[in-house]
Write an enzyme that holds these catalytic residues in place. Structure first.
Site, short mmCIF file in Angstrom:
data_model
loop_
_atom_site.label_atom_id
_atom_site.label_comp_id
_atom_site.label_asym_id
_atom_site.label_seq_id
_atom_site.Cartn_x
_atom_site.Cartn_y
_atom_site.Cartn_z
CG ASN A 1 -3.87 34.80 47.21
OD1 ASN A 1 -3.28 35.65 47.89
ND2 ASN A 1 -3.27 34.12 46.25
CD1 TRP A 2 -8.14 39.39 49.23
CD2 TRP A 2 -7.78 40.65 51.05
NE1 TRP A 2 -9.33 39.48 49.92
CE2 TRP A 2 -9.14 40.25 51.04
CE3 TRP A 2 -7.33 41.45 52.10
CZ2 TRP A 2 -10.04 40.62 52.03
CZ3 TRP A 2 -8.22 41.82 53.09
CH2 TRP A 2 -9.57 41.41 53.06
CD GLU B 1 -5.06 28.64 43.38
OE1 GLU B 1 -6.05 29.33 43.66
OE2 GLU B 1 -3.91 29.10 43.38
N GLY C 1 -5.91 34.26 37.37
CA GLY C 1 -5.80 35.65 36.95
C GLY C 1 -5.96 35.86 35.47
CB SER D 1 -10.75 32.95 36.43
OG SER D 1 -9.49 33.46 36.01
N GLY E 1 -8.74 34.76 43.97
CA GLY E 1 -7.81 35.89 43.91
C GLY E 1 -8.53 37.18 43.59
N GLY E 2 -8.48 37.58 42.33
CA GLY E 2 -9.01 38.87 41.89
C GLY E 2 -10.40 39.20 42.42
#
Ligand code: PEP
Length: 250
Positions: free
Chosen positions: A9-10, A167, A173, A212, A233-234
């Protein structure tokens, strides 16, 4: 046997040039036949570029959101049919950032889930509790409520063409990951809710963990029996690291 799915997921990161180099880096790092199923979800405006760059690769394309309506006077919205048209296979629905920052209720999320399937997309349905809810020990009640809203509106058969992502909001994050055991506990609970409606479908649906995930913890998380991959994500913004996470599912 459920094949591990790792989706990136950008979010609202990067530029046109950065998207191009991320896709290029990822296809190079993964090679022609990635061991896991892999998907990337760039911002809307970079989907067309990403689709072109992914042509011939097994990496799938996903979007981060969609409109409930199929078309019409909805300024600023993007329909699922448009996402299909530019090559999307997946779409994320009910991400906690959409729920908390943009007021998406369980009802809206269920409507988006149905819209995704109506428009030929596979929804990645996100559910998860906040830190305050975990501390109040209502995690299961929250997950069940979020899932039930979709089950009541779309029925169990729809999960043959859907992915679920657990999630925990406190892990997104933040660098704070759920332990493999914490993830397994909730994943098993989710599968149990689905199994109460249909055992076979519950057994085949993929339940991803998100929050994370990084190269150093992906292997342990993906080795749990009910963790079928990750929504990342990150760490998906680094091609080499994301490729390592994808390989952790092999
Ligand atoms: C996410 O964006 O869905 C997510 C899980 O982010 P991160 O991996 O950065 O926690």
């Amino acid at each position: 046997m459920r094949k591990i799915l790792v989706a990136g997921n950008w979010k609202m990161h990067g530029s046109r040039a950065e998207t191009a180099s991320l896709v290029e880096g990822l296809t190079a790092a993964l090679g022609d036949a990635p061991v896991s199923e892999v998907a990337v979800c760039p911002p809307f405006v970079y989907l067309v570029d990403a689709a072109a760059a992914l042509e011939g690769s097994e990496i799938r394309l996903g979007a981060q959101d969609l409109a409930v309506e199929p078309s019409g006077a909805y300024t600023g919205e993007i329909a699922g049919t448009m996402l299909r048209d530019v090559g999307c296979h997946f779409v994320i629905v009910g991400h906690s950032e959409r729920r908390s920052l943009y007021g998406e209720t369980d009802g809206v999320v269920a409507a988006k889930y149905r819209a995704a399937q109506r428009d030929g997309l596979v929804p990645i349905l996100c559910v998860g509790e906040t830190l305050e809810e975990r501390e109040r020990e209502v995690t299961e009640a929250v997950i069940e409520r979020q899932l039930r809203a979709v089950l009541d509106s779309a029925a169990i058969a729809s999960f043959e063409r859907a992915v679920v992502a657990y999630e925990p909001v406190w892990a997104i994050g933040t660098g704070r990951t759920a332990s493999p055991e914490q993830a397994q506990e909730v994943h098993g609970f989710i599968r149990g809710i689905l199994a109460a409606d249909d055992d076979t479908i519950a057994d085949s649906v993929r339940i991803l963990y998100g929050g994370s995930v990084k190269p150093s913890n992906a292997g342990d998380l993906f080795s749990m029996p009910d963790v079928d991959g990750g929504l990342v994500g990150g760490a998906s913004l680094d091609a080499g690291g994301f490729a390592e996470i994808c390989r952790a599912g092999g």
